[in-house]
Each structure stands twice: as C-alpha cells, then as structure tokens.
Design a protein around this motif. Structure first.
Motif, PDB file in Angstrom:
ATOM      1  N   SER A  68       0.152  -1.345  -0.021  1.00  0.00           N
ATOM      2  CA  SER A  68      -0.091  -0.278  -0.077  1.00  0.00           C
ATOM      3  C   SER A  68       0.735   0.911  -0.069  1.00  0.00           C
ATOM      4  CB  SER A  68      -1.108   0.351   1.060  1.00  0.00           C
ATOM      5  OG  SER A  68      -1.587   1.062   1.252  1.00  0.00           O
ATOM      6  N   GLY A  69       0.908   2.462  -1.048  1.00  0.00           N
ATOM      7  CA  GLY A  69       0.972   3.373  -0.955  1.00  0.00           C
ATOM      8  C   GLY A  69       2.508   3.212  -1.937  1.00  0.00           C
ATOM      9  N   LYS A  70       3.014   1.867  -2.666  1.00  0.00           N
ATOM     10  CA  LYS A  70       4.179   1.840  -2.866  1.00  0.00           C
ATOM     11  C   LYS A  70       4.675   2.052  -3.813  1.00  0.00           C
ATOM     12  CE  LYS A  70       7.900  -1.433  -3.520  1.00  0.00           C
ATOM     13  NZ  LYS A  70       8.655  -3.207  -3.116  1.00  0.00           N
ATOM     14  N   ARG A  87      -6.725  -7.546  -4.248  1.00  0.00           N
ATOM     15  CA  ARG A  87      -7.450  -6.224  -5.333  1.00  0.00           C
ATOM     16  C   ARG A  87      -6.383  -4.810  -4.696  1.00  0.00           C
ATOM     17  NH1 ARG A  87     -12.760  -5.587  -4.631  1.00  0.00           N
ATOM     18  NH2 ARG A  87     -12.654  -3.427  -6.623  1.00  0.00           N
ATOM     19  N   MET A  88      -5.667  -4.362  -6.619  1.00  0.00           N
ATOM     20  CA  MET A  88      -5.488  -3.573  -5.781  1.00  0.00           C
ATOM     21  C   MET A  88      -5.385  -1.997  -7.834  1.00  0.00           C
ATOM     22  SD  MET A  88      -1.328  -4.807  -6.018  1.00  0.00           S
ATOM     23  CE  MET A  88      -1.589  -5.995  -5.107  1.00  0.00           C
ATOM     24  N   GLU A  89      -5.539  -1.150  -7.454  1.00  0.00           N
ATOM     25  CA  GLU A  89      -5.064  -0.345  -8.262  1.00  0.00           C
ATOM     26  C   GLU A  89      -3.825   0.802  -8.227  1.00  0.00           C
ATOM     27  OE1 GLU A  89     -10.377   1.653  -9.039  1.00  0.00           O
ATOM     28  OE2 GLU A  89      -8.677   2.576  -7.119  1.00  0.00           O
ATOM     29  N   TYR A  90      -3.899   0.768  -9.629  1.00  0.00           N
ATOM     30  CA  TYR A  90      -2.916   1.536  -9.021  1.00  0.00           C
ATOM     31  C   TYR A  90      -2.579   3.232 -10.031  1.00  0.00           C
ATOM     32  CZ  TYR A  90       2.681   2.544 -12.357  1.00  0.00           C
ATOM     33  OH  TYR A  90       3.562   3.106 -11.744  1.00  0.00           O
ATOM     34  N   ILE A  91      -2.723   4.171  -9.473  1.00  0.00           N
ATOM     35  CA  ILE A  91      -2.546   5.782  -9.446  1.00  0.00           C
ATOM     36  C   ILE A  91      -1.827   6.516  -9.444  1.00  0.00           C
ATOM     37  CG2 ILE A  91      -4.289   7.489  -9.302  1.00  0.00           C
ATOM     38  CD1 ILE A  91      -6.809   5.566  -7.654  1.00  0.00           C
ATOM     39  N   ASN A  92      -1.548   7.198 -10.510  1.00  0.00           N
ATOM     40  CA  ASN A  92      -0.167   7.993 -10.309  1.00  0.00           C
ATOM     41  C   ASN A  92       0.731   7.303 -10.348  1.00  0.00           C
ATOM     42  OD1 ASN A  92      -1.722  10.445 -11.589  1.00  0.00           O
ATOM     43  ND2 ASN A  92      -2.558  10.530  -9.665  1.00  0.00           N
ATOM     44  N   GLY A  93       1.412   6.330 -10.455  1.00  0.00           N
ATOM     45  CA  GLY A  93       2.620   5.332 -10.018  1.00  0.00           C
ATOM     46  C   GLY A  93       2.478   4.973  -8.660  1.00  0.00           C
ATOM     47  N   PRO A 131     -15.108  -6.882  -9.715  1.00  0.00           N
ATOM     48  CA  PRO A 131     -13.384  -6.025 -10.062  1.00  0.00           C
ATOM     49  C   PRO A 131     -13.323  -6.643 -11.687  1.00  0.00           C
ATOM     50  CG  PRO A 131     -13.232  -8.615  -9.276  1.00  0.00           C
ATOM     51  CD  PRO A 131     -14.898  -8.298  -9.113  1.00  0.00           C
ATOM     52  N   PHE A 132     -13.485  -5.307 -12.078  1.00  0.00           N
ATOM     53  CA  PHE A 132     -13.223  -5.622 -13.927  1.00  0.00           C
ATOM     54  C   PHE A 132     -12.210  -4.505 -14.101  1.00  0.00           C
ATOM     55  CE2 PHE A 132     -13.850  -4.322 -18.566  1.00  0.00           C
ATOM     56  CZ  PHE A 132     -14.313  -5.222 -18.821  1.00  0.00           C
ATOM     57  N   ASP A 133     -10.218  -4.469 -14.608  1.00  0.00           N
ATOM     58  CA  ASP A 133      -9.229  -3.416 -14.809  1.00  0.00           C
ATOM     59  C   ASP A 133      -9.552  -3.072 -15.777  1.00  0.00           C
ATOM     60  OD1 ASP A 133      -8.169  -4.951 -12.170  1.00  0.00           O
ATOM     61  OD2 ASP A 133      -7.819  -6.339 -13.566  1.00  0.00           O
ATOM     62  N   ASP A 145      -3.110   4.405 -15.988  1.00  0.00           N
ATOM     63  CA  ASP A 145      -3.143   4.173 -14.091  1.00  0.00           C
ATOM     64  C   ASP A 145      -3.987   3.332 -14.905  1.00  0.00           C
ATOM     65  OD1 ASP A 145      -2.621   6.423 -12.923  1.00  0.00           O
ATOM     66  OD2 ASP A 145      -3.787   7.817 -13.458  1.00  0.00           O
ATOM     67  N   VAL A 146      -3.814   1.691 -13.267  1.00  0.00           N
ATOM     68  CA  VAL A 146      -4.764   0.674 -13.624  1.00  0.00           C
ATOM     69  C   VAL A 146      -5.693   1.183 -12.199  1.00  0.00           C
ATOM     70  CG1 VAL A 146      -4.742  -1.659 -13.319  1.00  0.00           C
ATOM     71  CG2 VAL A 146      -2.730  -0.693 -14.880  1.00  0.00           C
ATOM     72  N   MET A 147      -7.395   0.523 -12.712  1.00  0.00           N
ATOM     73  CA  MET A 147      -8.121   0.780 -12.102  1.00  0.00           C
ATOM     74  C   MET A 147      -9.482  -0.470 -11.973  1.00  0.00           C
ATOM     75  SD  MET A 147      -8.800   5.203 -11.769  1.00  0.00           S
ATOM     76  CE  MET A 147      -7.596   6.131 -11.634  1.00  0.00           C
ATOM     77  N   GLN A 148     -10.480  -0.477 -11.030  1.00  0.00           N
ATOM     78  CA  GLN A 148     -11.485  -0.907 -11.211  1.00  0.00           C
ATOM     79  C   GLN A 148     -12.580  -0.699 -11.087  1.00  0.00           C
ATOM     80  OE1 GLN A 148     -10.683  -4.716  -8.211  1.00  0.00           O
ATOM     81  NE2 GLN A 148      -9.530  -5.802  -9.729  1.00  0.00           N
ATOM     82  N   PRO A 149     -13.337   0.475 -11.729  1.00  0.00           N
ATOM     83  CA  PRO A 149     -14.535   1.331 -11.265  1.00  0.00           C
ATOM     84  C   PRO A 149     -15.341   1.065 -10.837  1.00  0.00           C
ATOM     85  CG  PRO A 149     -13.809   1.753 -13.814  1.00  0.00           C
ATOM     86  CD  PRO A 149     -12.730   0.342 -13.163  1.00  0.00           C
ATOM     87  N   ASP A 150     -16.266   1.070  -9.843  1.00  0.00           N
ATOM     88  CA  ASP A 150     -17.285  -0.210  -9.033  1.00  0.00           C
ATOM     89  C   ASP A 150     -18.663  -0.779 -10.823  1.00  0.00           C
ATOM     90  OD1 ASP A 150     -16.338   0.243  -6.124  1.00  0.00           O
ATOM     91  OD2 ASP A 150     -17.156   1.965  -6.734  1.00  0.00           O
ATOM     92  N   LEU A 151     -18.618   0.255 -11.513  1.00  0.00           N
ATOM     93  CA  LEU A 151     -19.758   0.276 -12.920  1.00  0.00           C
ATOM     94  C   LEU A 151     -18.807   0.992 -13.557  1.00  0.00           C
ATOM     95  CD1 LEU A 151     -21.417  -0.095  -9.966  1.00  0.00           C
ATOM     96  CD2 LEU A 151     -22.999  -1.660 -11.983  1.00  0.00           C
ATOM     97  N   LEU A 152     -19.046   0.108 -14.762  1.00  0.00           N
ATOM     98  CA  LEU A 152     -18.789   1.371 -16.135  1.00  0.00           C
ATOM     99  C   LEU A 152     -19.025   0.206 -17.187  1.00  0.00           C
ATOM    100  CD1 LEU A 152     -14.746  -0.808 -17.373  1.00  0.00           C
ATOM    101  CD2 LEU A 152     -16.968  -1.626 -15.498  1.00  0.00           C
ATOM    102  N   ILE A 153     -19.651   1.670 -18.562  1.00  0.00           N
ATOM    103  CA  ILE A 153     -20.091   1.125 -19.369  1.00  0.00           C
ATOM    104  C   ILE A 153     -19.137   0.504 -20.471  1.00  0.00           C
ATOM    105  CG2 ILE A 153     -21.724   1.942 -21.396  1.00  0.00           C
ATOM    106  CD1 ILE A 153     -22.580   1.058 -18.855  1.00  0.00           C
ATOM    107  N   VAL A 154     -19.066   0.025 -21.225  1.00  0.00           N
ATOM    108  CA  VAL A 154     -17.749  -0.096 -22.419  1.00  0.00           C
ATOM    109  C   VAL A 154     -18.931  -0.111 -23.920  1.00  0.00           C
ATOM    110  CG1 VAL A 154     -16.129  -1.928 -23.194  1.00  0.00           C
ATOM    111  CG2 VAL A 154     -16.202  -1.547 -20.765  1.00  0.00           C
TER     112      VAL A 154
END
Length: 252
Positions: A68-70, A87-93, A131-133, A145-154
């Motif tokens: 976390s925070g790395k 479960r993790m995300e990658y935001i701003n490095g 979870p949907f990367d 950035d790699v995220m898992q939005p709670d819901l999304l429309i593709v």
C-alpha cells in the motif's frame, strides 16, 4: 517485565491490577499478556479473536505494509498484481489496495447494474461491474493508471480485447461509489484520470448524502456538471434516455 516477540508481555499480578486499563488497551490492539503470581505464570489475557482470524489479520497487515502506497513502475505493478490475490489499483505511479465493500455499497452497485443492464440490453454497449481491470491512458502520458471502477459502460469491447481476453479500451461511462477510505481518491484522482483518458461521463455515488454527481467530459475537460438528490431523477448526459430515480439507487 519481559517482552516476548515484541508483542507478548509478562507482568506480575500486582502490576496488572495497578495498570488494568493500560493492559486491556494493549490486548485490544491484538497483543497478549501473561500474568505471574509468586514467580509462576497463572493467567493469560488475549484479544477476543480466533487463531484463524489472527492469521489473516497479521497477513493482511503485512501485505498492506508491503504494497500500500508503494511507488513502482507500471511494469513492476503488473508483475506484483498478477502474482497477488489482493485487489489493487495503480494511480499516478502508486499502488492502492482496495478494501472489501460494505453491504450498502453492494446494494447500490446491484441496483445500478440492474438498471444499466436493462437499458443497454440489445445495444452495442455493455455494462460491467468490479472487479474489472481497466488501463486508463491519460492524454500525453505513456504510463497508464490501472483501476477497477465499481461499474462501467464499455462501447468498444469488440475492438479492445487483447489475445489474453483482457479489456484494453476506454469505457464511455464510469461509476464510483464513495466510501470513507476512497472519497478523496474517487473525487479527485479518479475524476482527473477519467477526464484525461477519454471517458465521456463519470457518476459519483455518495451513500452518506444519498446523492449523485454527474460529470460529462469533452476534449479532456469537464463539459457539464450536475447534482441529483432524493426524489429526483438522474439523467445521463451522453446516453439519451438513460434515466434512474435516485431513490431507486439507494433502495435496500
């Protein structure tokens, strides 16, 4: 007083009686206390937690500390992520660990998904839920950035799935449900990422205020903004006819 493994304390019965509150708090922090009388061990004070609960709690703390925070590169993140069960995300490095959602969060997510699935049935676009990367490539930046939005429309699913069956496109609509641990990240960092990566619309669901914020984007800037509350009807700016009563979103 003797310390064993930095967490277990051995104290005398007199010391325990004199500092009862202090040692109760120490035990509540997941530590053990062994109490002696006349030089012999006769009692043990432990936190109210089973051994299996203790194992997972310690494991979780270790993983939090490790990740976390790395700050890591995108390549390092993908290697860590693909070899982890977290479960993790990658935001701003930076690596962000995701906590388990609350029951109210799941109610909201389920309510939204039912409405979205019904609206998009038979249409080109598809609704997905975490979870949907998603790899969000921000304008003028090479590292996503790699995220898992709670819901999304593709709407580009057919063209944006790679040979590993991973979605590598840009969602048209992203939805995040706020929590105490994610409020700042969702309202600032994710808003910025979605705006700069070509997402067209972003809904922020606030379970505390029973309200919804809707942002629409054009040319990587905010085009419109609207707030919806109880007894009002949320209307999508991008998808014509997509309307959901706010009360229905928060129904339990």
């Amino acid at each position: 007083m003797i310390e064993i493994k930095d967490t277990t304390k051995i104290i005398t019965a007199t010391e325990f009686k004199t500092n009862l509150g202090k040692y109760l708090e120490y035990a509540a922090e997941d530590n053990e206390i062994v109490i002696t009388k006349n030089g012999n061990k006769f009692a043990r004070l432990t936190p109210y937690i089973s051994q299996i609960e203790r194992y997972f709690k310690v494991k979780e703390r270790a993983q939090d500390y490790q990740y976390s925070g790395k700050k890591v590169s995108y390549e390092e993140f993908m290697e860590i992520y693909e070899n982890s069960e977290l479960r993790m995300e990658y935001i701003n490095g930076e690596i962000i660990l995701l906590a388990s959602p609350s029951t109210f969060h799941q109610d909201i997510s389920g309510n939204l998904y039912v409405h979205l699935r019904a609206y998009f049935k038979g249409k080109k676009c598809k609704a997905f839920y975490a979870p949907f990367d998603v790899h969000f490539f921000k304008k003028d930046l090479d590292t996503p950035d790699v995220m898992q939005p709670d819901l999304l429309i593709v709407c580009d699913y057919d063209m944006a799935v790679n040979e590993k069956d991973k979605y590598m496109g840009t969602p048209t609509l992203c939805i995040e449900i706020l929590s105490k641990s994610t409020r700042s990240k969702d309202m600032i960092d994710k808003l910025n990422t979605f705006m700069l990566s070509g997402v067209r619309e972003f809904w922020i669901i606030d379970p505390d205020k029973l309200s919804v914020l809707v942002y629409s984007f054009e040319d990587f800037t905010i085009e419109e903004f609207a707030a919806y509350r109880s007894n009002e009807v949320l209307r999508s700016r991008f998808f014509e006819g997509l309307e959901i009563a706010v009360n229905d979103i928060f129904e339990t």
